[in-house]
Design a protein around this motif. Structure first.
Motif, short mmCIF file in Angstrom:
data_model
loop_
_atom_site.label_atom_id
_atom_site.label_comp_id
_atom_site.label_asym_id
_atom_site.label_seq_id
_atom_site.Cartn_x
_atom_site.Cartn_y
_atom_site.Cartn_z
N ALA A 76 0.83 -1.21 0.00
CA ALA A 76 0.00 0.00 0.00
C ALA A 76 0.86 1.26 0.00
O ALA A 76 0.54 2.26 -0.65
N ALA A 77 1.99 1.21 0.72
CA ALA A 77 2.87 2.36 0.79
C ALA A 77 3.56 2.64 -0.53
O ALA A 77 3.94 3.78 -0.82
N GLU A 78 3.70 1.61 -1.35
CA GLU A 78 4.38 1.76 -2.64
C GLU A 78 3.44 2.00 -3.80
O GLU A 78 3.88 2.29 -4.90
N SER A 79 2.12 1.89 -3.58
CA SER A 79 1.16 1.96 -4.68
C SER A 79 0.80 3.39 -5.02
O SER A 79 0.86 4.29 -4.17
N ALA A 82 -3.68 7.61 -7.28
CA ALA A 82 -4.71 8.02 -8.24
C ALA A 82 -5.69 6.88 -8.49
O ALA A 82 -5.30 5.71 -8.62
N ALA A 83 -6.97 7.21 -8.52
CA ALA A 83 -8.00 6.19 -8.75
C ALA A 83 -7.92 5.71 -10.18
O ALA A 83 -7.77 6.51 -11.12
N PRO A 84 -8.01 4.41 -10.42
CA PRO A 84 -7.95 3.88 -11.77
C PRO A 84 -9.23 4.18 -12.54
O PRO A 84 -10.28 4.41 -11.96
N VAL A 85 -9.12 4.18 -13.84
CA VAL A 85 -10.28 4.42 -14.70
C VAL A 85 -10.78 3.08 -15.23
O VAL A 85 -10.02 2.34 -15.85
N PRO A 86 -12.05 2.75 -14.98
CA PRO A 86 -12.57 1.47 -15.49
C PRO A 86 -12.50 1.41 -17.00
O PRO A 86 -12.45 2.44 -17.69
N SER A 87 -12.51 0.21 -17.51
CA SER A 87 -12.48 0.01 -18.95
C SER A 87 -13.68 0.70 -19.59
O SER A 87 -14.77 0.78 -19.02
N ALA A 88 -13.49 1.20 -20.82
CA ALA A 88 -14.57 1.92 -21.51
C ALA A 88 -15.78 1.04 -21.75
O ALA A 88 -16.90 1.53 -21.88
N SER A 89 -15.55 -0.26 -21.79
CA SER A 89 -16.66 -1.17 -22.06
C SER A 89 -17.29 -1.71 -20.78
O SER A 89 -18.01 -2.69 -20.81
N ALA A 90 -16.98 -1.06 -19.64
CA ALA A 90 -17.50 -1.55 -18.36
C ALA A 90 -19.01 -1.67 -18.42
O ALA A 90 -19.71 -0.77 -18.88
N ASP A 193 0.37 -5.87 -7.13
CA ASP A 193 -0.42 -5.19 -8.16
C ASP A 193 -1.87 -4.96 -7.75
O ASP A 193 -2.51 -4.03 -8.24
N GLY A 194 -2.41 -5.83 -6.89
CA GLY A 194 -3.81 -5.68 -6.51
C GLY A 194 -4.40 -7.01 -6.06
O GLY A 194 -3.70 -7.86 -5.50
N TRP A 195 -5.69 -7.20 -6.35
CA TRP A 195 -6.42 -8.38 -5.87
C TRP A 195 -7.02 -9.16 -7.03
O TRP A 195 -7.71 -8.60 -7.88
N TYR A 196 -6.80 -10.44 -7.01
CA TYR A 196 -7.36 -11.36 -8.01
C TYR A 196 -8.47 -12.15 -7.31
O TYR A 196 -8.23 -12.78 -6.28
N THR A 197 -9.66 -12.12 -7.87
CA THR A 197 -10.78 -12.85 -7.30
C THR A 197 -11.05 -14.10 -8.12
O THR A 197 -11.47 -14.02 -9.28
N TYR A 198 -10.77 -15.23 -7.52
CA TYR A 198 -11.09 -16.52 -8.14
C TYR A 198 -12.40 -17.03 -7.54
O TYR A 198 -12.71 -16.76 -6.38
N THR A 199 -13.14 -17.79 -8.31
CA THR A 199 -14.40 -18.35 -7.85
C THR A 199 -14.32 -19.87 -7.89
O THR A 199 -13.99 -20.45 -8.94
N TYR A 200 -14.62 -20.49 -6.75
CA TYR A 200 -14.54 -21.94 -6.65
C TYR A 200 -15.53 -22.62 -7.58
O TYR A 200 -16.69 -22.23 -7.67
N ALA A 259 -7.52 0.92 -6.68
CA ALA A 259 -8.98 0.94 -6.57
C ALA A 259 -9.45 0.52 -5.19
O ALA A 259 -10.63 0.66 -4.86
N GLY A 260 -8.55 0.00 -4.37
CA GLY A 260 -8.94 -0.46 -3.03
C GLY A 260 -9.34 -1.91 -3.04
O GLY A 260 -9.75 -2.47 -4.06
N ALA A 261 -9.26 -2.53 -1.88
CA ALA A 261 -9.54 -3.96 -1.76
C ALA A 261 -11.02 -4.26 -1.97
O ALA A 261 -11.89 -3.42 -1.71
N PRO A 262 -11.35 -5.46 -2.44
CA PRO A 262 -12.75 -5.87 -2.52
C PRO A 262 -13.44 -5.72 -1.18
O PRO A 262 -12.84 -5.97 -0.12
N ALA A 263 -14.70 -5.32 -1.20
CA ALA A 263 -15.41 -5.02 0.05
C ALA A 263 -15.42 -6.19 1.03
O ALA A 263 -15.34 -5.99 2.25
N ALA A 264 -15.49 -7.42 0.54
CA ALA A 264 -15.62 -8.59 1.41
C ALA A 264 -14.39 -8.79 2.29
O ALA A 264 -14.50 -9.41 3.36
#
Length: 271
Positions: A76-79, A82-90, A193-200, A259-264
């Protein structure tokens, strides 16, 4: 007048002799010693198990929480702030794309034994967070209470198979509840780099030699990978380890650090 004589049964005519103890044969002595050794060994095993599943487990879990929190804080100290911009096709992206675009390629390869990620699995506990280190050697990696990365497999977010291993019983038992995963459960992997959300998605059981589960396409060695998969491996059944339990998930989301950690898991990150 003479004194009355004592009753006839007051003084025995002859004291009974104490029976002699029979000498034990060498075989009998050996059996006795062996039995005592077995009892002593049993007590030592019980003491070890008590230490392994109580005091040592508590110490390792506390250590893991501290190390995982420190990793998150350093990242977090190295990141960037600035807030990232979502993809244009979001909101209208086709299957297989993500809100913030393609995830990073994984960065430089970590050194053997180095912690490079933190894993969060709510199904394993509301406070579950473990480090992931490079390699799966028990003494130098897995016995530290976290998970280890199979070095021949992909890194988080990459196309292919990000495969990891952890103990299910003892040494903090990080994958104790791997058999309790349910369809749709999230598995979060945090890196610099951030958080990767995998789904079981599913589980299977294999022999200890079932190495096909860590192929880029699990159990299909010659196939070309198209999905981003996570594979969790551990021993089964508990305390016996005659087979391996395997849990599979697929990458369904990616969130850059800015963008910050996932809410969960926001309350666990960096704590």
């Amino acid at each position: 007048m003479s004194e009355p004589s004592a009753p006839h049964d007051a003084v025995p005519e002859q004291l009974p002799m104490r029976p002699r103890r029979r000498k034990r044969s060498p075989v009998s002595k050996a059996i006795g010693v062996f039995g005592e050794l077995l009892i002593t060994a049993g007590v030592l095993v019980l003491l070890f198990l008590g230490w392994q599943f109580s005091l040592n487990g508590i110490m390792l879990n506390n250590q893991q929480a501290s190390e995982a929190g420190s990793l998150s804080q350093n990242w977090a100290a190295e990141s960037p702030t600035a807030a990232p911009v979502p993809s244009a096709s979001a909101g209208a992206e086709p299957a297989g794309t993500f809100l913030y675009g393609e995830p990073p390629a994984g960065g430089s390869e970590p050194g053997t034994g180095d912690d490079f990620a933190v894993m969060y699995v709510p199904r394993f506990g509301s406070d579950f967070k473990k480090t992931i280190a490079e390699g799966v050697d028990p003494k130098t990696v897995l016995n530290n209470g976290g998970a280890g990365h199979y070095v021949t497999t992909q890194m988080p977010g990459q196309v292919g198979n990000f495969a990891i291993a952890a103990h299910r019983d003892g040494w903090g038992s990080p994958f104790l509840k791997i058999n309790e995963l349910q369809l749709g459960d999230p598995i979060y992997v945090e890196t610099q780099d951030g958080w990767y959300t995998y789904t079981y998605r599913s589980s299977e059981y294999v022999t200890p030699y079932g190495v096909g589960v860590i192929d880029a396409v699990p159990q299909v060695p010659d196939a070309t990978a198209a999905d981003r998969i996570i594979t969790l491996t551990s021993c089964n059944p508990l305390y016996i380890a005659s087979e391996r339990i395997i849990a599979y998930g697929v990458l369904t989301d990616w969130t850059p650090r800015s963008a910050g950690a996932p809410a969960a898991i926001a309350g666990l990150v960096g704590a």
